[in-house]
Structure formats: structure tokens, C-alpha cells
Design an enzyme around this catalytic site. Structure first.
Site, PDB file in Angstrom:
ATOM      1  CB  ALA A 160      -0.896   0.007   1.230  1.00 56.04           C
ATOM      2  CE  LYS A 161       5.474   4.904  -0.281  1.00 57.40           C
ATOM      3  NZ  LYS A 161       6.597   4.031   0.109  1.00 57.40           N
TER       4      LYS A 161
END
Ligand code: NAD
Length: 413
Positions: free
Chosen positions: A105-106
Site C-alpha cells: 500500500a502507499k
């Protein structure tokens, strides 16, 4: 941030080179490339001068089949959704390369933290977390620091998340030690880059003792990479950052440079060597080149001038696909980000484990476990390189894709 060839497209091209080797069907490529969930939020903040400003925040969860999604929070004025998608996808492949039970994720907010007060940054962080908290949590998605966020930011994340969920330190990593952060986390990425450089030198027949190393970036990753490589016997012959450059053929005094940067916030003006033209950083005479600052810096303009025998990516996405092909033509191996800088997320994994157990390890134990995981990851990638006769980047993607694909098949699509 990058030369905007579109970072996401760049990562997906790297994906396809590996998917071709695995002869992966088009429908599975689509599933594995497409982010699982994208959240976009408006963040109205009352600024210190009384005005109201609306910031834009994102969280992209790319893939979670191997475990909770994991990735940093970036504060940057140029941040856009495609960058976040690319960085989220890189996290999926990175966690798979080191075989830790996380997905990718980011997230981040479009803002310029250098122009904001501590109070404004705290308000922004709390508003951002409260708006995305329904998709976060120790078994869902675990943020961490990235560009322009730090342990203090993560302390606010933990506190804001805890307002609804109660005491859950495993909801975020990169926290201050006092709030459940892990020993060794600060040095972990640089330590991992140094371990991978040592392993790559062994595999490629380059003698690390006395090898001349040039680094772009002397922040968290660059400075600790320099420190550990110096301790392993390499010579750090040049360093560049956003404030200046310094080089010394006989090797810089890394400890003195680190102390100088702590005080002056950059290497500019450091008198332990001579300054040189910053545009020539990638063309310096050296054995090992380590980009440890920005994305997209080794590109079609800079790659032809590279003199190094080996490039190790400390930064995320520092090399464009065009540059990769130029370097391949020149016979310069590139050890990719998803292997080389994975020591940071590896010790973040240790932080999560320690938080879940509420039982803490000392620094020696953290580093010993990090070393074991990084060496194994290098060997796993090297085996793919030998098997398929491909680059280290493609070998790392083959390893990662295979692991994520198999996990997905077992769980169902
Ligand atoms: P940092 O903010 O501590 O350091 C960044 C460095 O880059 C500084 O030395 C800065 O002066 C330099 N820099 C900035 N602009 C520059 C320019 N125009 N020219 C030359 N140098 C410039 O950040 P960091 O945590 O060391 O991260 C560096 C890179 O490593 C980023 O790409 C980040 O995504 C990646 N990374 C960091 C970690 C981590 O644990 N910190 C983990 C994996 C990857």
C-alpha cells in the site's frame, strides 16, 4: 519527484518483463496490476493564520493476498495518484521478495510540509487518518513513514487511530521507541542496502574491500548505507545531496560527514573533501553507485555517463526502464529497489510482530534477523537470475510475482 514518464507505467513495464518469463495469462496480469482499493479524501484544515485550506489525501491498497497491506505515508506538493499507485505496487513486490507476510500500500497528502507549522501538520495528519481509518488497522493496512513524514507523524497516526480502536500500536510502524517503535528501525534500510551490496559484490566477483562508492542522498538511507559499507571496508569517495556535493579519492570520513549533516542539514560546505558539479554525480569514477534520494534520476540522459561496475538502488524507483536497457547494454548490473531497500519494511515487520506480542527485542537481535532475511532474499533473486538469464530487476519481479500469484490462486480470485 520523478521525470514523470509515469511511475506506475514504469513499474508495470517491469512487471510485464517478469510476467512474460512466467508466461502469465493476460487476465491474471490485469488482476495483479490493478490496485485492490483506492481512497481519495478532502482534508479541510484551519491554518494558523485563521484561514481554511483544503488538502487532498490518498491511500492506495494494491494487494493484500499475502497479509495486511503495508506502505508509507508521503507528504509532497507534487504527489499524484499515479505515483501513489506505483509506490503501492512496488510495496507488494518488495514484501514478497523478502517473503514477509504483508501486501503493498502507499498513501500521502499533497502538501508542502516545509511551509507548515507543527500544529498544522498535526491537524492534517489527524484529519487524514480519521478519514481513512476504516480501511486501516493491524490486520488490514499498516502505514509507516516515507518522504517528509517521520516518527512524530507516526505517533499522531497511532494516537488518532486509537481514539476509536483503543490501544493498537501494531496499527502503524516507524513509531518512536517510547511508543513501541523497534530498536534498529532508523538504520535498518541503510543496513539492508549495505548487506545486499556485499552479497551482490560476492556474486559478481567485485571486491568490496577498497571498492569506491558514490552516493546520491545522504539522509536516512544514504548516510546509514555509507556507514555500514565503510565498516565493511569500502571507500565512500563522493556524496551528493540537495545542499551540495563532496568527494575525496582516498575516501570520505563518513562519521564526520554524518555529524556535519546532523548539524547543517546537508553536506553542502563540508570541508572533508572538494565540491564537484552536481550534474556529474552519476558520471563519477567509481565501482559502486548508490542512488539514495529521488525517483527517476538514472534516466536516458544520465545512464550513458555511468562509470560504475554496479548500481544498487537505495531510493525507490531511481532508474527508468529506458535507463535499465542502456545499463544492460553497458553490462552494468542494477540491484533493484524491491530487493536492495527492503531492509526498512523488514524491520517494520519486526516492529509489528513485537507490538502484537508486546515483547521487545534488542538491536543485536533485530539486526541478526534482518541480516538473515536480506541474505536469503538475495540468494532467492540470484537463483532466478541464473535460471532465466535475466537482470536482477526482472529476477526480483519473477520471484515476487510467482509468490503473490500462487497465494492468490490458493485463496481464490
Ligand atoms: P531523507 O529525507 O532522509 O533523505 C533524502 C536525501 O535525498 C537527503 O540527503 C536529501 O538532501 C537528498 N536529496 C533531496 N533532493 C535532492 C536532489 N535534488 N539532489 C540530490 N539529493 C537530494 O529520505 P530517506 O528516508 O533517506 O529516503 C531516500 C529514498 O529512499 C526515497 O526514495 C525513499 O522512498 C527511499 N526509501 C526509504 C526508506 C526508509 O526507510 N527511509 C525505505 C525504503 C526506501
Amino acid at each position: 519527484m520523478t521525470d514523470h514518464i509515469n511511475l506506475f507505467e514504469n513499474v508495470n513495464r517491469q512487471f510485464d518483463e517478469a510476467a512474460d518469463i512466467l508466461e502469465m495469462a493476460a487476465e491474471f496480469r490485469d488482476i495483479l496490476k490493478t490496485p485492490y482499493r483506492e481512497v481519495s479524501v478532502a482534508l479541510p484544515i484551519r491554518m494558523d493564520d485563521g484561514s481554511m485550506k483544503v488538502f487532498h489525501g490518498f491511500r492506495v491498497q494494491h494487494n493484500g493476498v499475502r497479509g495486511p497491506q503495508k506502505g508509507g505515508i508521503r507528504y509532497h506538493p507534487d504527489l499524484d495518484l499515479d505515483d501513489v499507485r506505483a509506490l503501492a505496487s512496488l510495496m507488494t513486490w518488495k514484501t514478497a521478495v523478502v517473503n514477509i507476510p504483508f501486501g503493498g500500500a502507499k498513501g500521502g497528502v499533497q502538501c508542502d510540509p516545509s511551509k507548515m507549522s507543527l500544529h498544522e501538520l498535526e491537524s492534517l495528519t489527524r484529519r487524514y487518518i480519521s478519514k481513512i481509518s476504516m480501511v486501516l488497522g493491524p490486520t488490514r493496512d499498516i502505514p509507516a513513514p516515507d518522504v517528509n513524514t517521520n516518527a512524530q507523524t507516526m505517533a499522531w497516526v497511532m494516537d488518532e487511530y486509537g481514539r476509536k480502536a483503543g490501544y493498537q500500536p501494531a496499527c502503524v510502524t516507524g513509531k518512536p521507541i517510547e511508543l513501541g517503535g523497534s530498536q534498529g528501525r532508523e538504520a535498518a534500510t541503510g543496513k539492508g542496502v549495505a548487506i545486499i551490496t556485499r552479497e551482490a559484490c560476492n556474486a559478481l566477483g567485485i571486491t568490496l574491500e577498497g571498492a569506491r562508492v558514490v552516493l546520491q542522498g545522504f539522509g536516512n538511507v544514504g548516510s546509514y548505507t555509507a556507514k555500514f559499507l565503510d565498516e565493511m571496508g569500502a571507500k565512500i569517495v563522493a556524496v551528493a545531496d540537495h545542499t551540495g556535493t563532496v568527494r575525496k579519492a582516498g575516501g570520505l570520513d563518513v562519521k564526520a560527514a554524518m555529524a556535519y549533516v546532523k548539524e547543517h542539514k546537508g553536506v553542502g560546505g563540508f570541508t572533508g573533501g572538494e565540491a564537484f558539479d552536481a550534474a556529474m554525480v552519476f558520471a563519477q569514477d567509481c565501482d559502486i553507485l548508490i542512488p539514495a534520494a529521488l525517483g527517476g534520476v538514472i534516466n536516458e540522459q544520465t545512464a550513458p555517463g555511468v562509470k560504475a561496475k554496479l548500481i544498487v538502488e537505495g531510493a525507490n524507483a531511481p532508474t527508468t526502464t529506458g535507463a535499465d536497457h542502456i545499463l544492460q547494454g553497458k553490462g552494468v548490473p542494477v540491484i533493484p529497489d524491491i530487493l536492495a531497500n527492503a531492509g526498512g519494511v523488514t524491520v517494520s515487520y519486526f516492529e509489528w510482530v513485537q507490538n502484537l506480542q508486546q515483547f521487545f527485542w534488542d538491536e543485536a537481535e533485530v539486526f541478526e534477523k534482518e541480516e538473515k532475511i536480506m541474505v536469503q532474499a538475495f540468494q532467492d533473486v540470484h537463483a532466478k537470475v541464473v535460471k532465466h538469464g535475466c537482470t536482477y530487476r526482472t529476477g526480483a519481479f519473477v520471484l515476487a510475482l510467482d509468490r503473490v500469484y500462487k497465494a492468490n490462486v490458493m485463496r481464490g480470485w
